[in-house]
Design an enzyme around this catalytic site. Structure first.
Site, short mmCIF file in Angstrom:
data_model
loop_
_atom_site.label_atom_id
_atom_site.label_comp_id
_atom_site.label_asym_id
_atom_site.label_seq_id
_atom_site.Cartn_x
_atom_site.Cartn_y
_atom_site.Cartn_z
N CYS A 2 0.86 -1.18 0.00
CA CYS A 2 0.00 0.00 0.00
C CYS A 2 0.89 1.23 0.00
CB CYS A 2 -0.87 0.03 1.25
SG CYS A 2 -1.80 -1.48 1.49
N ARG A 29 1.67 1.48 -6.08
CA ARG A 29 1.81 0.60 -4.91
C ARG A 29 0.52 -0.13 -4.58
NH1 ARG A 29 6.36 1.18 -0.99
NH2 ARG A 29 5.07 -0.31 0.06
N TRP A 75 -3.45 -1.86 -1.56
CA TRP A 75 -3.31 -3.14 -2.27
C TRP A 75 -3.81 -4.17 -1.27
CZ3 TRP A 75 -0.74 -7.78 -1.53
CH2 TRP A 75 -0.59 -8.60 -2.66
N ASN A 101 0.62 0.22 6.13
CA ASN A 101 1.09 -0.69 5.08
C ASN A 101 1.77 -1.85 5.78
OD1 ASN A 101 2.19 -1.87 2.75
ND2 ASN A 101 4.05 -0.63 2.95
N GLY A 102 1.50 -3.06 5.30
CA GLY A 102 2.13 -4.23 5.91
C GLY A 102 1.07 -5.26 6.24
N GLU A 465 11.70 -14.00 -19.00
CA GLU A 465 11.28 -12.62 -18.79
C GLU A 465 10.19 -12.22 -19.80
OE1 GLU A 465 11.46 -10.66 -16.46
OE2 GLU A 465 11.10 -8.68 -17.27
N LYS A 469 6.49 -10.94 -18.72
CA LYS A 469 5.91 -9.65 -19.15
C LYS A 469 4.53 -9.89 -19.73
CE LYS A 469 7.81 -7.25 -17.42
NZ LYS A 469 8.87 -7.54 -16.56
N GLU A 472 1.92 -11.00 -16.94
CA GLU A 472 1.56 -10.06 -15.87
C GLU A 472 0.72 -8.88 -16.36
OE1 GLU A 472 4.89 -8.46 -13.61
OE2 GLU A 472 6.07 -8.15 -15.40
N HIS A 488 10.38 -32.59 -22.89
CA HIS A 488 10.17 -33.40 -21.69
C HIS A 488 8.83 -33.09 -21.03
CE1 HIS A 488 14.17 -34.89 -22.20
NE2 HIS A 488 14.64 -33.66 -22.26
N LYS A 588 4.06 -2.79 -7.30
CA LYS A 588 5.45 -2.54 -7.66
C LYS A 588 6.41 -2.92 -6.54
CE LYS A 588 8.38 -0.45 -10.49
NZ LYS A 588 8.60 -1.33 -11.63
C1 G6P Z 1 7.07 -7.25 -8.03
C2 G6P Z 1 7.21 -6.32 -9.22
C3 G6P Z 1 8.17 -6.95 -10.23
C4 G6P Z 1 9.49 -7.25 -9.56
C5 G6P Z 1 9.33 -8.11 -8.31
C6 G6P Z 1 10.59 -8.15 -7.49
O1 G6P Z 1 6.43 -8.43 -8.39
O2 G6P Z 1 5.96 -6.10 -9.82
O3 G6P Z 1 8.35 -6.06 -11.31
O4 G6P Z 1 10.30 -7.94 -10.47
O5 G6P Z 1 8.33 -7.55 -7.46
O6 G6P Z 1 10.79 -6.87 -6.98
P1 G6P Z 1 12.19 -6.21 -6.67
O7 G6P Z 1 11.83 -4.82 -6.25
O8 G6P Z 1 12.80 -7.00 -5.56
O9 G6P Z 1 12.98 -6.24 -7.92
#
Ligand code: G6P
Length: 592
Positions: A2, A29, A75, A101-102, A465, A469, A472, A488, A588
């Site tokens: 949050c 956030r 969040w 937050n937490g 990756e 992308k 997500e 496999h 994020k």
């Molecule tokens: C979240 C973000 C991702 C990120 C991951 C790890 O899931 O949405 O974009 O890769 O956290 O976060 P960090 O800040 O440790 O890279």
């Protein structure tokens, strides 16, 4: 997860427009609900479920009166996204307002006890126990600061808490444990925020309170008290990012802006070369390396393993941070533990870092100065991507990779790779310039329900990756696989409805990957190849092809071949009408 902001102005203007602006900066956030509380003769609260703009159209936060207040964007963790669960939460007299937050692990127990004591709850959040506990301790005779101190003694879990009370006018109190919180010193007033980018426009000198400390903000300044009530003096850190860096500047979405900023992010991160050299000199001989990270940063770590093992011949492990606890503790003082994180706050990575610190050298590769990992690691390489707002990491990823290449080049004393890196921003620019071509191509991916991404060697983490992308932000099921592993199991899923994106740069592994490409093609898959420009054979074997400059060396492929996959995910998302900056259910900064 949050977002939190608090502000008290030195002048008598209304704080609500500033609070609203700052909390809007934190929408990345969390975007389940938003709420503000200001003090104007009494505490006034407006809050509701929904995205910030929609809720503001309805409630008009900016016209709230009062020179200080607190704000929150949620969040959802405990309790669904509803109006009642939106913060700020009040005690049952309505005289204390709290944002949090937490996650509180023992909230059910606390809540049951408070209910037994006659207090009534309006939400199903864990947070609501906080204003009730503060109230309980105020009723026992404590002031707001000490009631908050007593409250946190009862809490188990992680928290950043900001509170105001109608009975102590002109004061905001704040504290944290395992959740980020920064105090900001501005020209017009004093700030507290879960992330410093939120308040950049107003305050760039920041202090991060330590766990157990309580900050008291008044119009005269910020006072910090430690656990024994002693005053704490700490020099603020200057944030070099500017508010302009966190604006869209004409782009429809932050994600596209951030993809376009990648050449600069890489170029600026290359400026860390001497810092990396200094760190490695100070650490001395490294016999083993272990990378720990989550999400996209984990994919950067896999590239790190391949690079360091091939260039330096040093054994290297990669661990998902949330699994770190379950790995055998075989590292020691000769191991360099590398923690990769764009936010520098990820709870699992931070926990692992604290644990590893007891035995090994710790190095954090983080993007945010002043973040928890930035503060706590023995050594830091700060990636120079600037603020990243889109939830899906793009420019921070390429900046992390750049730092990893510098690290691998330095450890292995391979100047050639470090020199080659200087060419990379140009190659990335060329890849970004394929935007229109990829946009056109993306139309054919709008109706797919699944996708496979394949790569081998350095292209394996690119495939991972690319798939991440896509899933997500487009909500399409996608999987990244080591090309040789497909037969496999997953080959059973391949048919005409399954697009397969094959990352296939020229180099030693080209022919092997080509065999895998033909295997999926033979089962009817429509293949999109990301390969080298001018490779007509590859083009003829694929349904579609995105071409990359053939001069990009295989070993540097992760820094360039990732870009078209980011763009593909972006354009599919926009075509589907989704917001790529704020994918559902994600955030994020993952501080829980
Ligand atoms: C979240 C973000 C991702 C990120 C991951 C790890 O899931 O949405 O974009 O890769 O956290 O976060 P960090 O800040 O440790 O890279």
């Amino acid at each position: 997860m949050c977002g939190i902001v608090g502000c008290i102005l030195k002048n008598n203007e209304n704080v609500a427009p500033i609070l609203f602006k700052c909390i809007s900066n934190l929408e990345y956030r969390g975007y389940d609900s938003i709420g503000l509380a200001t003090y104007d003769n009494k505490i006034n609260v407006k809050k509701a479920k929904g995205k910030i703009k929609e809720v503001n159209d309805e409630l008009n936060f900016e016209n709230m009166a009062g020179k200080y207040g607190i704000a929150h964007t949620r969040w959802a963790s405990a309790g669904r996204p509803t109006d009642e669960n939106a913060h700020p939460h009040l005690d049952d007299t309505g005289r204390i307002a709290v944002v949090h937050n937490g996650t509180l692990e023992n909230y059910t127990e606390l809540k049951n006890k408070l209910i037994e004591e006659g207090r009534s709850f309006e939400s199903s959040t864990d947070t609501e126990v906080i204003p009730h506990l503060i109230r309980k301790y105020v009723d026992e005779g404590l002031d707001l600061e000490h009631a908050l101190r007593k409250t946190i003694e009862d809490l188990k879990g992680s928290y950043a808490i900001v509170a105001i009370s109608q009975d102590e006018v002109g004061k905001i109190v704040a504290t944290r444990k395992d959740s980020p919180l920064s105090l900001g010193f501005g020209k017009n007033g004093y700030y507290v925020a879960s992330d410093s980018p939120a308040i950049l426009e107003y305050a760039r000198d920041v202090i991060r309170p330590k766990e157990g400390e309580i900050a008291i903000l008044t119009e005269d300044g910020i006072v910090i008290h430690d656990e024994d009530d002693n005053g704490v003096k700490r020099k603020p850190t200057k944030i070099t990012w500017t508010a302009d860096m966190a604006r869209k500047e004409g782009y429809e979405y932050f994600m596209l802006k951030e993809i376009n900023e990648q050449p600069l992010a890489v170029k600026n991160t290359l400026g860390q070369k001497n810092n990396v050299k200094k760190i490695i000199e100070e650490i001395g001989e490294v016999k083993r390396i272990c990378f720990v990270a989550c999400g996209t940063s984990y994919h950067a770590s896999i590239t790190g393993k391949y690079l360091i093992e091939s260039l330096a011949g040093i054994p290297c492990d990669v661990v998902i941070a949330s699994e770190f606890k379950y790995t055998a503790k075989t590292w020691n003082e000769e191991t360099l533990m590398v923690f990769i994180s764009q936010s520098g706050e990820t709870a699992d990575s931070l926990t692992a870092l604290r644990y590893a610190k007891e035995t090994s050298h710790t190095l954090a590769i983080v993007n945010v100065a002043g973040s928890a990992m930035w503060e706590e690691a023995d050594y830091v390489i700060q990636t120079q991507a600037g603020p990243e707002i889109g939830v899906a990491a793009t420019k921070t990823y390429l900046a992390q990779l750049t730092a990893i290449y510098l690290l691998a080049g330095t450890i292995s004393k391979n100047d050639e790779i470090i020199d080659q890196l200087n060419e990379v921003p140009k190659y990335i620019e060329e890849a970004v310039a394929k935007s229109d071509e990829i946009k056109a191509l993306s139309k054919r991916y709008n109706f797919v329900h699944n996708a496979f991404y394949l790569g081998r060697g350095f292209s394996y983490p690119i495939a991972l990756e690319g798939a991440l992308k896509l899933k997500e932000i487009t909500y399409v099921h996608a999987e990244g696989y080591a090309a040789g592993e497909l037969k496999h199991g997953p080959l059973a899923l391949i048919n005409e409805d399954m697009p397969v994106i094959v990352v296939i740069p020229p180099g030693d592994d080209y022919n092997k990957t080509l065999v895998n490409l033909e295997e999926v093609k033979a089962r009817g898959a429509s293949v999109l190849a990301v390969g080298s420009e001018g490779n007509e054979d590859l083009k003829s074997k694929s349904k579609e092809m995105i071409s990359i400059n053939p001069k990009v060396p295989d070993i540097l492929a992760p820094l360039v071949y990732t870009v078209p996959l980011q763009l593909l995910a972006y354009y599919v998302t926009v075509d589907k009408g989704f917001n790529p900056d704020q994918p559902k259910n994600l955030a994020k900064v993952i501080t829980v």
